[in-house]
Write a protein that holds these residues in place. Structure first.
Motif, PDB file in Angstrom:
ATOM      1  N   GLN A 118       9.992  64.988  13.577  1.00 29.17           N
ATOM      2  CA  GLN A 118      10.724  64.669  12.355  1.00 29.17           C
ATOM      3  C   GLN A 118       9.954  65.135  11.123  1.00 29.17           C
ATOM      4  O   GLN A 118      10.531  65.707  10.200  1.00 29.17           O
ATOM      5  N   ASN A 119       8.659  64.928  11.130  1.00 29.38           N
ATOM      6  CA  ASN A 119       7.844  65.383  10.004  1.00 29.38           C
ATOM      7  C   ASN A 119       7.806  66.907   9.920  1.00 29.38           C
ATOM      8  O   ASN A 119       7.856  67.464   8.822  1.00 29.38           O
ATOM      9  N   MET A 120       7.715  67.573  11.056  1.00 24.99           N
ATOM     10  CA  MET A 120       7.742  69.038  11.047  1.00 24.99           C
ATOM     11  C   MET A 120       9.092  69.549  10.551  1.00 24.99           C
ATOM     12  O   MET A 120       9.154  70.505   9.774  1.00 24.99           O
ATOM     13  N   GLU A 121      10.167  68.916  10.992  1.00 27.92           N
ATOM     14  CA  GLU A 121      11.496  69.324  10.548  1.00 27.92           C
ATOM     15  C   GLU A 121      11.640  69.137   9.040  1.00 27.92           C
ATOM     16  O   GLU A 121      12.184  70.011   8.356  1.00 27.92           O
ATOM     17  N   ASP A 122      11.147  68.044   8.514  1.00 31.47           N
ATOM     18  CA  ASP A 122      11.194  67.821   7.062  1.00 31.47           C
ATOM     19  C   ASP A 122      10.399  68.893   6.335  1.00 31.47           C
ATOM     20  O   ASP A 122      10.836  69.432   5.321  1.00 31.47           O
ATOM     21  N   PHE A 123       9.215  69.211   6.860  1.00 34.42           N
ATOM     22  CA  PHE A 123       8.380  70.249   6.265  1.00 34.42           C
ATOM     23  C   PHE A 123       9.086  71.601   6.289  1.00 34.42           C
ATOM     24  O   PHE A 123       9.143  72.306   5.280  1.00 34.42           O
ATOM     25  N   TYR A 124       9.643  71.955   7.442  1.00 32.03           N
ATOM     26  CA  TYR A 124      10.317  73.250   7.553  1.00 32.03           C
ATOM     27  C   TYR A 124      11.556  73.335   6.662  1.00 32.03           C
ATOM     28  O   TYR A 124      11.885  74.404   6.152  1.00 32.03           O
ATOM     29  N   GLN A 125      12.233  72.230   6.458  1.00 30.36           N
ATOM     30  CA  GLN A 125      13.409  72.265   5.579  1.00 30.36           C
ATOM     31  C   GLN A 125      13.028  72.680   4.167  1.00 30.36           C
ATOM     32  O   GLN A 125      13.781  73.387   3.506  1.00 30.36           O
ATOM     33  N   THR A 126      11.859  72.275   3.702  1.00 29.23           N
ATOM     34  CA  THR A 126      11.429  72.681   2.361  1.00 29.23           C
ATOM     35  C   THR A 126      11.125  74.181   2.320  1.00 29.23           C
ATOM     36  O   THR A 126      11.408  74.841   1.329  1.00 29.23           O
ATOM     37  N   ILE A 127      10.591  74.704   3.391  1.00 24.04           N
ATOM     38  CA  ILE A 127      10.283  76.134   3.461  1.00 24.04           C
ATOM     39  C   ILE A 127      11.565  76.967   3.548  1.00 24.04           C
ATOM     40  O   ILE A 127      11.692  78.012   2.921  1.00 24.04           O
ATOM     41  N   LEU A 128      12.522  76.483   4.332  1.00 21.98           N
ATOM     42  CA  LEU A 128      13.744  77.251   4.591  1.00 21.98           C
ATOM     43  C   LEU A 128      14.701  77.294   3.413  1.00 21.98           C
ATOM     44  O   LEU A 128      15.613  78.123   3.397  1.00 21.98           O
ATOM     45  N   ALA A 129      14.507  76.436   2.440  1.00 20.93           N
ATOM     46  CA  ALA A 129      15.405  76.419   1.281  1.00 20.93           C
ATOM     47  C   ALA A 129      15.416  77.766   0.564  1.00 20.93           C
ATOM     48  O   ALA A 129      16.402  78.117  -0.085  1.00 20.93           O
ATOM     49  N   GLU A 130      14.353  78.528   0.713  1.00 23.34           N
ATOM     50  CA  GLU A 130      14.238  79.817   0.027  1.00 23.34           C
ATOM     51  C   GLU A 130      14.568  81.009   0.923  1.00 23.34           C
ATOM     52  O   GLU A 130      14.301  82.143   0.554  1.00 23.34           O
ATOM     53  N   THR A 131      15.136  80.783   2.090  1.00 23.31           N
ATOM     54  CA  THR A 131      15.463  81.886   2.998  1.00 23.31           C
ATOM     55  C   THR A 131      16.967  82.135   2.998  1.00 23.31           C
ATOM     56  O   THR A 131      17.756  81.253   2.665  1.00 23.31           O
ATOM     57  N   PRO A 132      17.365  83.337   3.427  1.00 20.75           N
ATOM     58  CA  PRO A 132      18.798  83.641   3.479  1.00 20.75           C
ATOM     59  C   PRO A 132      19.484  83.188   4.779  1.00 20.75           C
ATOM     60  O   PRO A 132      20.605  83.590   5.064  1.00 20.75           O
ATOM     61  N   LEU A 133      18.832  82.336   5.554  1.00 17.07           N
ATOM     62  CA  LEU A 133      19.407  81.905   6.829  1.00 17.07           C
ATOM     63  C   LEU A 133      20.615  80.995   6.600  1.00 17.07           C
ATOM     64  O   LEU A 133      20.668  80.238   5.634  1.00 17.07           O
ATOM     65  N   THR A 134      21.553  81.056   7.532  1.00 13.78           N
ATOM     66  CA  THR A 134      22.699  80.150   7.480  1.00 13.78           C
ATOM     67  C   THR A 134      22.222  78.732   7.825  1.00 13.78           C
ATOM     68  O   THR A 134      21.136  78.550   8.364  1.00 13.78           O
ATOM     69  N   SER A 135      23.046  77.754   7.561  1.00 12.48           N
ATOM     70  CA  SER A 135      22.662  76.370   7.868  1.00 12.48           C
ATOM     71  C   SER A 135      22.471  76.182   9.375  1.00 12.48           C
ATOM     72  O   SER A 135      21.586  75.435   9.803  1.00 12.48           O
ATOM     73  N   VAL A 136      23.275  76.864  10.183  1.00 14.88           N
ATOM     74  CA  VAL A 136      23.126  76.777  11.639  1.00 14.88           C
ATOM     75  C   VAL A 136      21.792  77.391  12.063  1.00 14.88           C
ATOM     76  O   VAL A 136      21.052  76.804  12.854  1.00 14.88           O
ATOM     77  N   GLN A 137      21.477  78.563  11.536  1.00 12.62           N
ATOM     78  CA  GLN A 137      20.198  79.189  11.865  1.00 12.62           C
ATOM     79  C   GLN A 137      19.033  78.313  11.421  1.00 12.62           C
ATOM     80  O   GLN A 137      18.070  78.156  12.164  1.00 12.62           O
ATOM     81  N   GLN A 138      19.124  77.747  10.248  1.00 11.01           N
ATOM     82  CA  GLN A 138      18.055  76.870   9.750  1.00 11.01           C
ATOM     83  C   GLN A 138      17.863  75.661  10.661  1.00 11.01           C
ATOM     84  O   GLN A 138      16.735  75.319  11.010  1.00 11.01           O
ATOM     85  N   ARG A 139      18.963  75.029  11.032  1.00 14.61           N
ATOM     86  CA  ARG A 139      18.885  73.824  11.872  1.00 14.61           C
ATOM     87  C   ARG A 139      18.213  74.137  13.208  1.00 14.61           C
ATOM     88  O   ARG A 139      17.283  73.445  13.629  1.00 14.61           O
ATOM     89  N   TYR A 140      18.665  75.196  13.868  1.00 18.07           N
ATOM     90  CA  TYR A 140      18.119  75.495  15.192  1.00 18.07           C
ATOM     91  C   TYR A 140      16.723  76.105  15.132  1.00 18.07           C
ATOM     92  O   TYR A 140      15.887  75.838  15.999  1.00 18.07           O
ATOM     93  N   TRP A 141      16.437  76.904  14.113  1.00 19.17           N
ATOM     94  CA  TRP A 141      15.082  77.440  13.962  1.00 19.17           C
ATOM     95  C   TRP A 141      14.103  76.291  13.750  1.00 19.17           C
ATOM     96  O   TRP A 141      13.025  76.264  14.343  1.00 19.17           O
ATOM     97  N   THR A 142      14.500  75.329  12.927  1.00 19.91           N
ATOM     98  CA  THR A 142      13.650  74.169  12.652  1.00 19.91           C
ATOM     99  C   THR A 142      13.384  73.372  13.923  1.00 19.91           C
ATOM    100  O   THR A 142      12.240  72.988  14.202  1.00 19.91           O
ATOM    101  N   LYS A 143      14.419  73.120  14.704  1.00 19.99           N
ATOM    102  CA  LYS A 143      14.234  72.390  15.972  1.00 19.99           C
ATOM    103  C   LYS A 143      13.320  73.175  16.913  1.00 19.99           C
ATOM    104  O   LYS A 143      12.414  72.606  17.541  1.00 19.99           O
ATOM    105  N   PHE A 144      13.560  74.449  17.036  1.00 17.21           N
ATOM    106  CA  PHE A 144      12.785  75.325  17.916  1.00 17.21           C
ATOM    107  C   PHE A 144      11.318  75.334  17.502  1.00 17.21           C
ATOM    108  O   PHE A 144      10.416  75.130  18.325  1.00 17.21           O
TER     109      PHE A 144
END
Length: 185
Positions: A118-144
């Motif tokens: 959960q902490n890693m996912e929260d951390f990655y969400q802050t990083i991904l806000a600046e990427t052009p990934l779709t929300s689906v890509q962001q969600r699964y990349w974060t989990k992975f």
């Protein structure tokens, strides 16, 4: 007001006694073999005191570990200069090693992993806000990535930290860059 403060102190004391008792019992028993009765007896509190605060022994462990691990994550993410993050992460994981070993040995590693992820996912969400990934890509990349980072750190800690911290950091950074590049390419 004094009665409310007194009640809050009693509640906090009960939680502390219960946590201490459970952690002591986990030194010699697996989580799945322990009962609430054993924990409250060792803690010297009533079953009612337990159930006023928690539903299960796993809830008690989560309530204990979540604020500790989350605070360390937040310290590293927001309070450590970029140049010192690797050292801070290494210290954090070395501090976590005995807990992870106990959790793995006594059957509550899933709790530690859930909090970590959960902490890693929260951390990655802050990083991904600046990427052009779709929300689906962001969600699964974060989990992975969260699961992968946990698996790498777990392996490193449980096998005696044979590789250098820098090697592990570079490995994780490489996985992050390559998987991100594959989604963007």
């Amino acid at each position: 007001m004094a009665a409310t403060q007194h009640a809050q102190q009693i509640k906090q004391d009960s939680q502390t006694y219960l946590t201490t008792a459970l952690l002591q019992l986990l030194e010699t028993h697996d989580l799945n073999t322990l009962s609430v009765t054993q924990v409250v007896k060792r803690a010297g509190v009533s079953r009612m005191a337990f159930y006023r605060n928690f539903d299960t022994l796993a809830d008690l462990l989560t309530a204990y570990f979540q604020p500790k691990l989350t605070a360390r994550f937040n310290d590293i993410v927001t309070g450590v200069p970029q140049a010192e993050k690797l050292t801070a992460i290494g210290q954090f994981f070395q501090e976590l090693a005995p807990t992870l070993k106990l959790a793995e040995r006594r059957g509550f590693e899933g709790i530690i992993q859930q909090i970590f992820n959960q902490n890693m996912e929260d951390f990655y969400q802050t990083i991904l806000a600046e990427t052009p990934l779709t929300s689906v890509q962001q969600r699964y990349w974060t989990k992975f990535m969260s699961a992968g980072v946990y698996a790498i750190w777990r392996e490193w800690l449980l096998t005696g930290q044979r590789e250098s911290l820098s090697t592990i950091h570079d490995l994780i950074a490489g996985f992050q860059r390559q998987t991100m590049a594959s989604l963007q390419g």
